[in-house]
Scaffold this active site. Structure first.
Site, short mmCIF file in Angstrom:
data_model
loop_
_atom_site.label_atom_id
_atom_site.label_comp_id
_atom_site.label_asym_id
_atom_site.label_seq_id
_atom_site.Cartn_x
_atom_site.Cartn_y
_atom_site.Cartn_z
N HIS A 11 10.33 0.25 2.62
CA HIS A 11 9.91 1.05 3.59
C HIS A 11 9.15 2.11 3.06
CE1 HIS A 11 13.58 2.57 1.28
NE2 HIS A 11 13.53 3.82 1.62
N HIS A 67 8.03 6.15 3.84
CA HIS A 67 8.36 7.46 4.33
C HIS A 67 7.25 8.33 4.98
CE1 HIS A 67 12.36 7.68 2.40
NE2 HIS A 67 11.69 6.82 1.63
#
Length: 139
Positions: free
Chosen positions: A102, A104
């Site tokens: 992922h 951020h």
């Protein structure tokens, strides 16, 4: 370590856990971080089951970074942020706590320090409002 299909992001992708979604397409999903470091902290994940950057096929990485760029523009606009930090961690030693790759997106402001991540849950109503702001700012 093998990919854990019970990780929180895999469960969000399957609709088992709610998330304040801001953007999704056939390759990616973006949603508000429930333990934000800054107002507007958003996560972008691929729909591919990959623990880290090294497990992610190049085509999925390309789609994920394109979505990250698109959503980052919207976060910057929605939160009038002079700076945006993009972070991506690989492995426990690097600080990764959810083992689904992922990115951020964290708005940054001069003179305002970041809050500690993974410490305090944010108010759900505030996250819903932040998600609405980012969705409204998407081009």
């Amino acid at each position: 370590m093998a990919y854990d299909t019970s990780n929180v992001f895999a469960r969000i992708l399957r609709g088992e856990i709610p998330a304040h979604k801001v953007f999704e397409d056939e390759h990616t999903l973006a949603f508000m971080d429930v333990m934000p470091q800054s107002a507007g902290h958003t996560l972008v994940i691929p729909r591919v089951a990959a623990e880290n950057l090294f497990d992610l096929p190049a085509s999925a990485l390309a789609a994920t970074i394109a979505s990250t760029q698109r959503v980052a523009r919207a976060v910057k606009k929605a939160f009038d942020a002079p700076g945006i930090m993009i972070a991506q961690l690989n492995g426990r030693e690097a600080g990764q706590s959810v083992f689904h790759v992922h990115f951020h997106i964290v708005p940054r402001y001069e003179g305002i320090d970041l809050r500690f991540h993974a410490r305090d849950m944010a108010d759900q109503a505030m996250l819903a409002e932040h998600a609405a702001r980012v969705r409204a700012a998407l081009d």
